[in-house]
Design an enzyme around this catalytic site. Structure first.
Site, mmCIF file in Angstrom:
data_model
loop_
_atom_site.group_PDB
_atom_site.id
_atom_site.type_symbol
_atom_site.label_atom_id
_atom_site.label_comp_id
_atom_site.label_asym_id
_atom_site.label_seq_id
_atom_site.Cartn_x
_atom_site.Cartn_y
_atom_site.Cartn_z
ATOM 1 N N ARG A 53 0.875 -1.166 0.000
ATOM 2 C CA ARG A 53 0.000 0.000 0.000
ATOM 3 C C ARG A 53 0.918 1.223 0.000
ATOM 4 O O ARG A 53 2.129 1.109 0.046
ATOM 5 C CB ARG A 53 -0.962 -0.009 1.189
ATOM 6 C CG ARG A 53 -0.493 -0.661 2.476
ATOM 7 C CD ARG A 53 0.585 0.001 3.257
ATOM 8 N NE ARG A 53 0.312 1.427 3.421
ATOM 9 C CZ ARG A 53 1.290 2.294 3.578
ATOM 10 N NH1 ARG A 53 2.522 1.911 3.569
ATOM 11 N NH2 ARG A 53 1.042 3.558 3.722
ATOM 12 N N GLN A 201 -1.635 2.546 10.144
ATOM 13 C CA GLN A 201 -0.388 2.583 9.351
ATOM 14 C C GLN A 201 0.715 3.307 10.133
ATOM 15 O O GLN A 201 1.892 2.996 9.981
ATOM 16 C CB GLN A 201 -0.618 3.319 8.017
ATOM 17 C CG GLN A 201 -1.372 2.513 6.984
ATOM 18 C CD GLN A 201 -2.860 2.761 7.012
ATOM 19 O OE1 GLN A 201 -3.424 3.076 8.076
ATOM 20 N NE2 GLN A 201 -3.525 2.605 5.871
ATOM 21 N N ASP A 242 -1.941 10.872 -1.952
ATOM 22 C CA ASP A 242 -2.362 9.817 -2.864
ATOM 23 C C ASP A 242 -2.773 10.388 -4.209
ATOM 24 O O ASP A 242 -2.782 9.686 -5.221
ATOM 25 C CB ASP A 242 -3.520 9.026 -2.241
ATOM 26 C CG ASP A 242 -3.002 8.200 -1.094
ATOM 27 O OD1 ASP A 242 -2.607 7.044 -1.313
ATOM 28 O OD2 ASP A 242 -2.920 8.741 0.028
#
Ligand code: MRU
Length: 370
Positions: A53, A201, A242
């Site tokens: 990811r 995360q 992102d």
């Protein structure tokens, strides 16, 4: 970067030159496991289930997914099927579409017999470019952080949200690359690490990799940053992205927007580190136009942890019957961003700022970082 002193990237071609190997990030920090991907489906699953990811690494994994697909069937139909299957894995990180466009463009006009070899070569280039880009981001960002450090007695305190370190890219990372560069120079630095619910995360990946690299850090609950800023305990916030629009709106892990608001209210610089493949030149208004992933509510209502005997288990933390909503990203509008840190330097989060650093991309609407 190093794990127990040994150098690693997050993805690489296996010794047989056909399979692809990854670090399974769903098992960290409790287990360090290497997983082999041998099919297109393996690569798509690795992205969807977040074994890999982070925007740059999602792009690299998609590129290798195309390699695995071409190894099995290099026809035109298979090329388009692989493109669609990988594109459907996750909607927000634009590096995914970028890498798939680069790979398909590179393979489309080649005879099928040459496609598998050409794919592995191009995927390797994408990985090497990612490493070089992130190291450049590290150098530019370290200059910015160094200027703040020069005004301070004692360590520079930066706050980060989610994981935008080497685990989120092929190596170096984006937001953490300047931290590693500053640390490498021997300047005292300390990182406040947002746990980053619901998938943690920050707690599971950022704290783990900073620990492996010997960088002082403290994990905090996601709601703590504003309080620390009010008390002057944060010198800068640095996060990844992102998808960043042509006008400088920044999409990143859910909760980033709230950190930007707190930073603005407390006069704390808010930096966003991003490689050029993360810029979406086709979108202007991030809040209106960026697709925001919604993931399974179980990521919120269940949590994984290690028992005293070392077993890793998952438990329910929610009352039965309560509905869950799990938005994975949010958008920080450009006016809350102090600077964007790219491989070509630092610019304002604005159309003119990005255009000045990437004139060809701004004109063509396609990332052209080479
Ligand atoms: O859902 P994830 O873990 O893929 O989200 C990752 C992030 O939001 C990162 O901050 C972003 O991808 C930048 S990675 C260099």
């Amino acid at each position: 970067m190093r794990v127990n002193g040994k150098a690693y990237r997050t993805i690489w071609p296996a010794a047989d030159g056909e399979a692809v190997e990854i670090i399974d990030q769903t098992l960290l920090p409790h287990q360090f496991a290497i997983v082999r991907l041998t099919t297109l489906e393996d690569a798509a699953k690795a992205i969807r289930t977040m074994q890999v990811r982070g925007a740059p690494l999602i792009g690299a994994a998609a590129a290798y997914g195309m390699c695995l697909a071409m190894r099995a069937d290099a026809s035109d139909a298979a090329l388009d099927r692989a493109y669609d299957a990988l594109l459907a894995t996750r909607p927000t990180a634009v590096n995914l579409r970028w890498a798939l466009d680069v790979m398909r463009e590179h393979l489309r006009n080649r005879p099928p017999a040459d496609r598998a070899g050409a794919a592995y070569r191009r995927a390797a280039e994408i990985c090497n470019e990612d490493v070089a880009i992130n190291e450049a981001i590290g150098a530019h960002g370290a200059t910015l952080l160094g200027k703040i450090a020069a005004t301070k007695n004692g360590p520079l305190n930066v706050l980060t949200h989610c994981n935008a370190g080497w685990l989120a890219a092929v190596d170096w990372g984006t937001a953490l690359a300047p931290v590693y560069k500053v640390h490498e120079k021997g300047l005292p630095i300390h990182v406040w690490v947002d746990e980053t619910r619901p998938r943690n995360q920050g707690m599971s990946l950022t704290a783990w990799e900073l620990g492996q690299m010997g960088v002082p850090h403290t994990v905090i609950a996601d709601n703590t940053g504003g309080h620390l800023m009010q008390h002057g305990l944060v010198d800068a916030v640095i996060v990844g992205s992102d998808r960043t629009t042509a006008h400088g709106d920044v999409c990143n892990k859910i909760g980033t927007y709230l950190k930007a608001l707190a930073a603005k209210d407390n006069g704390v610089p808010f930096y966003v580190a991003l490689p050029s493949p993360t810029i979406d030149w086709k979108i202007d208004d991030g809040i209106a136009e960026i697709p925001i992933e919604q993931r399974d509510g179980a990521e919120l209502s269940r949590i994984r942890g290690r028992l005293a005997d070392g077993r890793v288990v998952e438990v329910d933390i929610a009352p039965e019957g309560s509905a869950m909503a799990n938005y994975a990203f949010d958008v920080t509008p450009a006016h809350l961003v102090t600077w964007l840190i790219t491989e070509r330097g630092i610019c304002a989060a604005s159309a003119s700022g990005l255009r000045a650093l990437f004139p060809a991309s701004a004109r063509s609407g396609v990332p052209q970082h080479a």
